[in-house]
Enzyme design. Structure first.
Site, mmCIF file in Angstrom:
data_model
loop_
_atom_site.group_PDB
_atom_site.id
_atom_site.type_symbol
_atom_site.label_atom_id
_atom_site.label_comp_id
_atom_site.label_asym_id
_atom_site.label_seq_id
_atom_site.Cartn_x
_atom_site.Cartn_y
_atom_site.Cartn_z
ATOM 1 N N HIS A 41 0.689 -1.161 -0.125
ATOM 2 C CA HIS A 41 0.089 0.101 0.107
ATOM 3 C C HIS A 41 0.856 1.345 0.078
ATOM 4 C CE1 HIS A 41 -2.962 -2.777 2.155
ATOM 5 N NE2 HIS A 41 -3.447 -2.313 1.055
ATOM 6 N N LYS A 161 -1.610 -6.682 -8.184
ATOM 7 C CA LYS A 161 -1.952 -8.051 -7.604
ATOM 8 C C LYS A 161 -3.205 -8.386 -7.867
ATOM 9 C CE LYS A 161 -2.492 -8.685 -3.141
ATOM 10 N NZ LYS A 161 -3.532 -9.774 -3.115
ATOM 11 N N SER A 197 0.404 -9.148 0.758
ATOM 12 C CA SER A 197 -1.169 -9.160 1.123
ATOM 13 C C SER A 197 -1.604 -9.072 2.655
ATOM 14 C CB SER A 197 -1.897 -10.389 0.475
ATOM 15 O OG SER A 197 -3.300 -10.627 0.896
#
Length: 307
Positions: A41, A161, A197
């Site tokens: 992020h 992703k 993730s």
């Protein structure tokens, strides 16, 4: 030195914080997230910052509409304080962290039904993750459309992703004439190759070792793509079948827009699998070619099967 971003929890607060930028005609960059922020992020936020001299907005909202009743909505990590620290470190100007009631005033959750207007994602949402998670992309596109309407960004950044999600958001922006530049940022990986993730935190040591088979399979396919689609598929499946800790959901080789893969040219390989109760996805680009059959690796004759 970092500065704390302004925090908005309501539509009115968000509009007030964005008003100066709108009056000044500043370019607004937006990164939608579900929180539990990690280095992946942070990379998206840096991409957003590079795209504008104006404000960078990050939303943090765990969207119930994209979770099925059997999925992990309740255990999905909520880490707002830590997320704000990440945003501060990356120079985010505004964080929008609404409640479910704020985003779905009519109510929504596993025990209630959202009967308001939603976005229908079309046939592209019926394959791959859409086949495994019916209704998932209806929820994704609906909440992204809502967030776009509230933030009104000039540019929005998403990770590669979630490649099918990225493709569908680009299609929505184009088909609904939203006038937003959608940027797909490259996947950030751990040193062992595992794609970053929020769900990785559910993996124990054995599960993490098993999960690395996903990226190893994709890289194996990249190495064999010069021999054609069947050879690339065979190479990936060989890696996946050798990992007992994986329950494969799908492996797909496609064009860049998720259609049929070309015999020669750019494509994509996408995989989804469960490690224990944790479902993981990954993908990588491929360049297909047609090197002479006698140069192809042994075993490719069985490569036509896809899970």
């Amino acid at each position: 030195m970092t500065s704390t971003p302004a925090l908005a929890s309501t539509r009115e607060e968000l509009a007030g914080l964005l008003a100066p930028a709108r009056r000044a005609g500043s370019r607004i960059a937006f990164v939608p997230t579900m929180g539990a922020l990690h280095d992946g992020h942070a990379s998206l936020i840096r991409t957003a910052r590079a795209a504008t001299d104006g404000p960078v907005v990050v939303s943090i909202f765990v969207n119930p509409m994209q979770f099925a009743p059997t999925e992990d909505l309740d255990r999905y990590p909520r880490t707002l304080d830590a997320d704000l620290e990440v945003c501060a470190a990356e120079g985010v100007d505004i964080v929008f962290a609404p409640s479910v009631e704020e985003m779905y005033p009519g109510g929504f959750g596993h025990d209630s039904v959202h009967d308001g207007v939603t976005v229908s994602p079309g046939t592209l949402a019926t394959i791959l993750d859409g086949a495994s998670r019916p209704g998932h992309f209806d929820g994704v596109l609906t909440v992204v459309a809502k967030l776009f309407g509230l933030v009104r960004p000039d540019v929005a950044v998403f990770g590669q992703k979630d490649y099918q999600q990225l493709a569908l958001i680009r299609r929505m922006v184009s088909d609904l004439c939203m006038g937003i530049e959608v940027v797909g940022a490259e996947t950030v990986r751990e040193p062992d190759g595992l794609a970053l993730s929020s769900r990785n935190r559910y993996l124990d040591a054995d599960g993490r070792r098993a999960a690395t088979a996903l990226s190893r399979a994709l890289r194996a396919a990249q190495e064999r793509a010069a021999y054609g689609v069947p050879a690339a598929r065979w190479a990936a499946m060989s890696v996946l079948k050798a990992e007992a800790g994986l329950e494969l959901d799908y492996l797909a080789l496609t064009s860049v827009d998720l259609g049929e893969p070309p015999e020669v040219g750019e494509g994509r390989i996408l995989v989804a699998a469960r490690v224990g109760t944790t479902r993981l996805i990954d993908n990588m680009p491929l360049t297909f070619d047609r090197i002479a059959p006698d140069a192809a690796p042994a075993g490719t004759a069985t490569a036509a099967s896809t899970t």
